[in-house]
Design an enzyme around this catalytic site. Structure first.
Site, PDB file in Angstrom:
ATOM      1  N   THR A   1      63.388  35.827  43.646  1.00 28.25           N
ATOM      2  CA  THR A   1      63.767  36.811  42.639  1.00 28.25           C
ATOM      3  C   THR A   1      64.326  36.058  41.440  1.00 28.25           C
ATOM      4  O   THR A   1      65.169  35.182  41.591  1.00 28.25           O
ATOM      5  CB  THR A   1      64.839  37.781  43.188  1.00 28.25           C
ATOM      6  OG1 THR A   1      64.317  38.448  44.331  1.00 28.25           O
ATOM      7  CG2 THR A   1      65.222  38.804  42.134  1.00 28.25           C
TER       8      THR A   1
ATOM      9  N   LEU B   1      70.860  36.350  43.857  1.00 24.49           N
ATOM     10  CA  LEU B   1      69.443  36.690  43.896  1.00 24.49           C
ATOM     11  C   LEU B   1      68.730  35.843  44.944  1.00 24.49           C
ATOM     12  O   LEU B   1      69.051  34.677  45.133  1.00 24.49           O
ATOM     13  CB  LEU B   1      68.796  36.447  42.521  1.00 24.49           C
ATOM     14  CG  LEU B   1      69.396  37.207  41.328  1.00 24.49           C
ATOM     15  CD1 LEU B   1      68.636  36.865  40.058  1.00 24.49           C
ATOM     16  CD2 LEU B   1      69.391  38.710  41.567  1.00 24.49           C
ATOM     17  N   ASP B   2      67.747  36.457  45.617  1.00 23.14           N
ATOM     18  CA  ASP B   2      66.918  35.716  46.565  1.00 23.14           C
ATOM     19  C   ASP B   2      66.182  34.594  45.850  1.00 23.14           C
ATOM     20  O   ASP B   2      65.991  34.629  44.622  1.00 23.14           O
ATOM     21  CB  ASP B   2      65.886  36.641  47.221  1.00 23.14           C
ATOM     22  CG  ASP B   2      66.518  37.700  48.109  1.00 23.14           C
ATOM     23  OD1 ASP B   2      67.665  37.479  48.533  1.00 23.14           O
ATOM     24  OD2 ASP B   2      65.869  38.727  48.350  1.00 23.14           O
ATOM     25  N   ARG B   3      65.703  33.642  46.621  1.00 24.22           N
ATOM     26  CA  ARG B   3      64.993  32.483  46.061  1.00 24.22           C
ATOM     27  C   ARG B   3      63.859  32.897  45.126  1.00 24.22           C
ATOM     28  O   ARG B   3      63.701  32.343  44.034  1.00 24.22           O
ATOM     29  CB  ARG B   3      64.442  31.637  47.215  1.00 24.22           C
ATOM     30  CG  ARG B   3      63.518  30.517  46.779  1.00 24.22           C
ATOM     31  CD  ARG B   3      62.963  29.786  47.989  1.00 24.22           C
ATOM     32  NE  ARG B   3      61.866  28.905  47.625  1.00 24.22           N
ATOM     33  CZ  ARG B   3      61.172  28.168  48.498  1.00 24.22           C
ATOM     34  NH1 ARG B   3      61.483  28.201  49.780  1.00 24.22           N
ATOM     35  NH2 ARG B   3      60.189  27.394  48.099  1.00 24.22           N
TER      36      ARG B   3
END
Length: 278
Positions: A134, A130-132
């Site tokens: 998210t 997951l992105d930072r």
């Protein structure tokens, strides 16, 4: 060390050990790691993976001990556990936390939190990333073989990933699909765009609610491209609220994107797992 056992049935009679293990889902990379002393046939270490097996034989692989990267500092703090057994660990990643640690980035990572929780030398193997900004479920394999089996499930589209997002605007339909290729804007940019020549990407969306020109969508990812949800929604004039990269910046806020649910078949028990957060 972790050991896995496989019984030879009639279908694999007279197979070479190496071919038998590949048929069980053991990757070539893992076989290379265990080929010198880590493969046993009927409890005897094999001298070569080209030995043949017979119906009823037992083949074991013994994985080497994990090693933690030296530059990663474990962090001991509360970690929300969603599911755990001897093979898998599913946790909740908060917003603002990186999935992986980086030598050049001092931002706290989920990797540090997981290493602090497990409290023993281990390689961090997230099955999904997951992105930072998210938040939501991250599934972690506790060994290389489990990671390999789950990666195959993802490649075959057998892991269902459901998200929830807050977007600006109201979709024209309650349920719709976005099927557009995605590629990097340019060689030096982290931003992605929908454009010919990109990687195939498919996103399924369902409207849950709307208020004050903001809509909450349930999203199912049918492919896993970088920034896929953000890029696809922006291309439909439905950017994530407060997404500075693909929409408009909102001072002091970040976008709302939550990995709400993962559905998969357990690689060993074959149980249907439904992992979710409220």
């Amino acid at each position: 060390m972790k050991e896995f056992s496989f019984k030879v049935n009639e279908k694999f009679n007279n197979y070479k050990v190496i071919d038998f293990l590949k048929a069980q889902g053991v990757s070539r990379e893992i076989i290379l790691k265990v080929k010198f002393g880590g493969i046993k046939l009927n409890q005897t270490i094999v001298s070569t993976a080209n030995q043949t097996v017979k119906t009823g034989d037992l083949v074991d692989i013994v994985l080497p001990p994990d090693k933690t990267n030296e530059y990663i500092t474990p962090i001991k703090e509360d970690l929300k556990i969603i599911y755990e057994d001897q093979y898998l660990l599913a946790v909740f990643k908060p917003t603002g936390v990186l999935t992986h640690s980086s030598k050049h980035n001092k931002i706290k990572s989920l990797e540090q939190m997981v290493l602090g929780y497990i409290d023993e030398p281990v390689c961090f193997r997230p099955v999904n990333r997951l992105d930072r900004d998210t938040c939501g479920i991250v599934l972690i394999a506790k060994d290389a073989f489990t990671a390999s089996l789950l990666s195959e499930q993802i490649k075959k589209g057998e892991v269902k990933k459901t998200y929830e997002a807050l977007v600006v605007g109201v979709p024209k339909k309650e349920r719709f699909f976005i099927e557009k290729p995605i590629k990097r804007l340019n060689e030096n940019s982290m931003k992605r765009v929908c454009a010919d020549g990109g990687q195939y990407a498919l996103t399924e969306c369902k409207l849950l609610s709307t208020e004050n020109n903001l809509s909450t969508l349930e999203i199912i990812l049918h492919t896993g491209r970088t920034h896929q949800i953000r890029v696809h929604l922006a291309s439909e004039n439905l950017p994530l609220y407060a997404d500075a990269l693909y929409g408009e910046k909102v001072e002091g806020q970040t976008f709302t994107l939550i990995a709400k649910k993962l559905e998969l078949v357990h690689p060993f028990t074959k149980e249907q797992l439904v992992l979710s957060v409220k």
